[in-house]
Design a protein around this motif. Structure first.
Motif, PDB file in Angstrom:
ATOM      1  N   VAL A  34       9.480   0.994 -15.104  1.00 37.75           N
ATOM      2  CA  VAL A  34      10.612   0.509 -14.318  1.00 37.75           C
ATOM      3  C   VAL A  34      10.879  -0.940 -14.707  1.00 37.75           C
ATOM      4  O   VAL A  34       9.958  -1.711 -14.971  1.00 37.75           O
ATOM      5  CB  VAL A  34      10.353   0.642 -12.799  1.00 37.75           C
ATOM      6  N   GLN A  35      12.140  -1.268 -14.776  1.00 36.97           N
ATOM      7  CA  GLN A  35      12.570  -2.628 -15.071  1.00 36.97           C
ATOM      8  C   GLN A  35      13.308  -3.160 -13.857  1.00 36.97           C
ATOM      9  O   GLN A  35      14.210  -2.501 -13.335  1.00 36.97           O
ATOM     10  CB  GLN A  35      13.487  -2.637 -16.293  1.00 36.97           C
ATOM     11  N   VAL A  36      12.922  -4.346 -13.382  1.00 40.28           N
ATOM     12  CA  VAL A  36      13.608  -4.989 -12.258  1.00 40.28           C
ATOM     13  C   VAL A  36      14.318  -6.212 -12.805  1.00 40.28           C
ATOM     14  O   VAL A  36      13.675  -7.190 -13.196  1.00 40.28           O
ATOM     15  CB  VAL A  36      12.624  -5.386 -11.134  1.00 40.28           C
ATOM     16  N   LYS A  37      15.637  -6.131 -12.872  1.00 34.46           N
ATOM     17  CA  LYS A  37      16.416  -7.264 -13.358  1.00 34.46           C
ATOM     18  C   LYS A  37      16.513  -8.318 -12.262  1.00 34.46           C
ATOM     19  O   LYS A  37      16.407  -8.022 -11.066  1.00 34.46           O
ATOM     20  CB  LYS A  37      17.805  -6.814 -13.796  1.00 34.46           C
ATOM     21  N   TYR A  38      16.752  -9.544 -12.670  1.00 36.02           N
ATOM     22  CA  TYR A  38      16.831 -10.682 -11.757  1.00 36.02           C
ATOM     23  C   TYR A  38      18.043 -10.538 -10.838  1.00 36.02           C
ATOM     24  O   TYR A  38      19.162 -10.328 -11.311  1.00 36.02           O
ATOM     25  CB  TYR A  38      16.938 -11.963 -12.585  1.00 36.02           C
ATOM     26  N   PHE A  39      17.831 -10.601  -9.535  1.00 30.21           N
ATOM     27  CA  PHE A  39      18.906 -10.489  -8.546  1.00 30.21           C
ATOM     28  C   PHE A  39      19.509 -11.869  -8.316  1.00 30.21           C
ATOM     29  O   PHE A  39      18.853 -12.751  -7.771  1.00 30.21           O
ATOM     30  CB  PHE A  39      18.363  -9.932  -7.221  1.00 30.21           C
ATOM     31  N   GLN A  40      20.754 -12.068  -8.750  1.00 34.66           N
ATOM     32  CA  GLN A  40      21.443 -13.346  -8.558  1.00 34.66           C
ATOM     33  C   GLN A  40      21.871 -13.499  -7.102  1.00 34.66           C
ATOM     34  O   GLN A  40      22.181 -12.515  -6.425  1.00 34.66           O
ATOM     35  CB  GLN A  40      22.681 -13.425  -9.457  1.00 34.66           C
ATOM     36  N   ASN A  41      21.927 -14.733  -6.630  1.00 34.82           N
ATOM     37  CA  ASN A  41      22.375 -15.023  -5.272  1.00 34.82           C
ATOM     38  C   ASN A  41      23.834 -15.433  -5.316  1.00 34.82           C
ATOM     39  O   ASN A  41      24.174 -16.517  -5.784  1.00 34.82           O
ATOM     40  CB  ASN A  41      21.528 -16.137  -4.654  1.00 34.82           C
ATOM     41  N   GLN A  63       5.209  -1.848  -7.459  1.00 34.73           N
ATOM     42  CA  GLN A  63       3.855  -1.725  -7.990  1.00 34.73           C
ATOM     43  C   GLN A  63       2.884  -1.172  -6.950  1.00 34.73           C
ATOM     44  O   GLN A  63       2.003  -0.388  -7.283  1.00 34.73           O
ATOM     45  CB  GLN A  63       3.346  -3.068  -8.493  1.00 34.73           C
ATOM     46  N   ASN A  64       3.030  -1.575  -5.701  1.00 34.93           N
ATOM     47  CA  ASN A  64       2.110  -1.149  -4.644  1.00 34.93           C
ATOM     48  C   ASN A  64       2.391   0.260  -4.135  1.00 34.93           C
ATOM     49  O   ASN A  64       1.492   0.912  -3.613  1.00 34.93           O
ATOM     50  CB  ASN A  64       2.149  -2.125  -3.470  1.00 34.93           C
ATOM     51  N   GLN A  65       3.638   0.739  -4.266  1.00 34.63           N
ATOM     52  CA  GLN A  65       4.004   2.013  -3.664  1.00 34.63           C
ATOM     53  C   GLN A  65       4.289   3.121  -4.667  1.00 34.63           C
ATOM     54  O   GLN A  65       4.614   4.233  -4.280  1.00 34.63           O
ATOM     55  CB  GLN A  65       5.231   1.816  -2.755  1.00 34.63           C
ATOM     56  N   THR A  66       4.202   2.814  -5.965  1.00 34.15           N
ATOM     57  CA  THR A  66       4.448   3.841  -6.984  1.00 34.15           C
ATOM     58  C   THR A  66       3.406   3.734  -8.084  1.00 34.15           C
ATOM     59  O   THR A  66       2.612   2.795  -8.113  1.00 34.15           O
ATOM     60  CB  THR A  66       5.846   3.686  -7.633  1.00 34.15           C
ATOM     61  N   ARG A  67       3.448   4.670  -8.999  1.00 31.06           N
ATOM     62  CA  ARG A  67       2.581   4.640 -10.172  1.00 31.06           C
ATOM     63  C   ARG A  67       3.323   4.136 -11.399  1.00 31.06           C
ATOM     64  O   ARG A  67       2.816   4.210 -12.510  1.00 31.06           O
ATOM     65  CB  ARG A  67       2.041   6.043 -10.444  1.00 31.06           C
ATOM     66  N   LEU A  68       4.516   3.615 -11.209  1.00 28.46           N
ATOM     67  CA  LEU A  68       5.324   3.133 -12.319  1.00 28.46           C
ATOM     68  C   LEU A  68       4.792   1.798 -12.837  1.00 28.46           C
ATOM     69  O   LEU A  68       4.293   0.980 -12.070  1.00 28.46           O
ATOM     70  CB  LEU A  68       6.775   2.966 -11.888  1.00 28.46           C
ATOM     71  N   LEU A  70       5.650  -1.820 -14.612  1.00 27.83           N
ATOM     72  CA  LEU A  70       6.766  -2.742 -14.790  1.00 27.83           C
ATOM     73  C   LEU A  70       6.912  -3.089 -16.262  1.00 27.83           C
ATOM     74  O   LEU A  70       5.928  -3.281 -16.973  1.00 27.83           O
ATOM     75  CB  LEU A  70       6.533  -4.029 -14.000  1.00 27.83           C
ATOM     76  N   THR A  71       8.152  -3.178 -16.715  1.00 31.10           N
ATOM     77  CA  THR A  71       8.449  -3.579 -18.079  1.00 31.10           C
ATOM     78  C   THR A  71       9.610  -4.570 -18.043  1.00 31.10           C
ATOM     79  O   THR A  71      10.403  -4.575 -17.104  1.00 31.10           O
ATOM     80  CB  THR A  71       8.792  -2.363 -18.965  1.00 31.10           C
ATOM     81  N   SER A  72       9.706  -5.412 -19.048  1.00 32.65           N
ATOM     82  CA  SER A  72      10.776  -6.412 -19.065  1.00 32.65           C
ATOM     83  C   SER A  72      12.053  -5.899 -19.727  1.00 32.65           C
ATOM     84  O   SER A  72      13.110  -6.524 -19.600  1.00 32.65           O
ATOM     85  CB  SER A  72      10.298  -7.682 -19.772  1.00 32.65           C
ATOM     86  N   SER A  73      11.962  -4.769 -20.452  1.00 30.08           N
ATOM     87  CA  SER A  73      13.165  -4.202 -21.065  1.00 30.08           C
ATOM     88  C   SER A  73      12.965  -2.715 -21.328  1.00 30.08           C
ATOM     89  O   SER A  73      11.841  -2.229 -21.405  1.00 30.08           O
ATOM     90  CB  SER A  73      13.486  -4.919 -22.384  1.00 30.08           C
ATOM     91  N   ASN A  74      14.083  -2.009 -21.427  1.00 25.49           N
ATOM     92  CA  ASN A  74      14.094  -0.578 -21.749  1.00 25.49           C
ATOM     93  C   ASN A  74      13.249   0.270 -20.803  1.00 25.49           C
ATOM     94  O   ASN A  74      12.541   1.183 -21.238  1.00 25.49           O
ATOM     95  CB  ASN A  74      13.652  -0.338 -23.195  1.00 25.49           C
ATOM     96  N   GLY A  75      13.316   0.000 -19.516  1.00 24.88           N
ATOM     97  CA  GLY A  75      12.592   0.801 -18.533  1.00 24.88           C
ATOM     98  C   GLY A  75      13.240   2.161 -18.341  1.00 24.88           C
ATOM     99  O   GLY A  75      14.449   2.314 -18.531  1.00 24.88           O
TER     100      GLY A  75
END
Length: 108
Positions: A34-41, A63-68, A70-75
């Motif tokens: 999974v990739q989490v992109k930065y949420f802009q305000n 991370q705490n609730q899944t087995r996925l 984290l990746t920085s790209s191409n999730g």
């Protein structure tokens, strides 16, 4: 009596269609990353650092609730969005009429 029946039906429909608690579990998928992109305000009021805190907390929850992983790209899955509003509401007060507890509501 008929009005009460309509009100009950309307309340039931609102309850069933309303936003409930979201869970990261309960979905069957072959995704591994999974990739989490930065949420802009983009909220009208700017609270410095809230976008970084929100993004980090979302990553921690995944991370705490899944087995996925984290990746920085191409999730396999990608979370992206923006913070469009937030507000702090007092929940309880003290004898001096100051807030003892606050509720933070973030709209993404």
């Amino acid at each position: 009596m008929k009005a009460l029946r309509w009100i009950s039906l309307l309340a039931l429909l609102v309850f069933l269609n309303g936003c409930g608690g979201y869970s990261f579990t309960g979905i069957q998928t072959d995704a591994k990353t999974v990739q989490v992109k930065y949420f802009q305000n983009t909220a009208p009021l700017v609270e410095p650092g809230i976008e970084r805190i929100f993004t980090n907390k979302l990553q921690e929850a995944i991370q705490n609730q899944t087995r996925l992983s984290l990746t920085s790209s191409n999730g396999d899955l990608v979370y992206e969005g923006e913070i469009v509003d937030y507000r702090v509401s007092p929940m309880t007060s003290t004898a001096n009429f100051t807030a003892a507890q606050n509720r933070l509501t973030i709209t993404v």
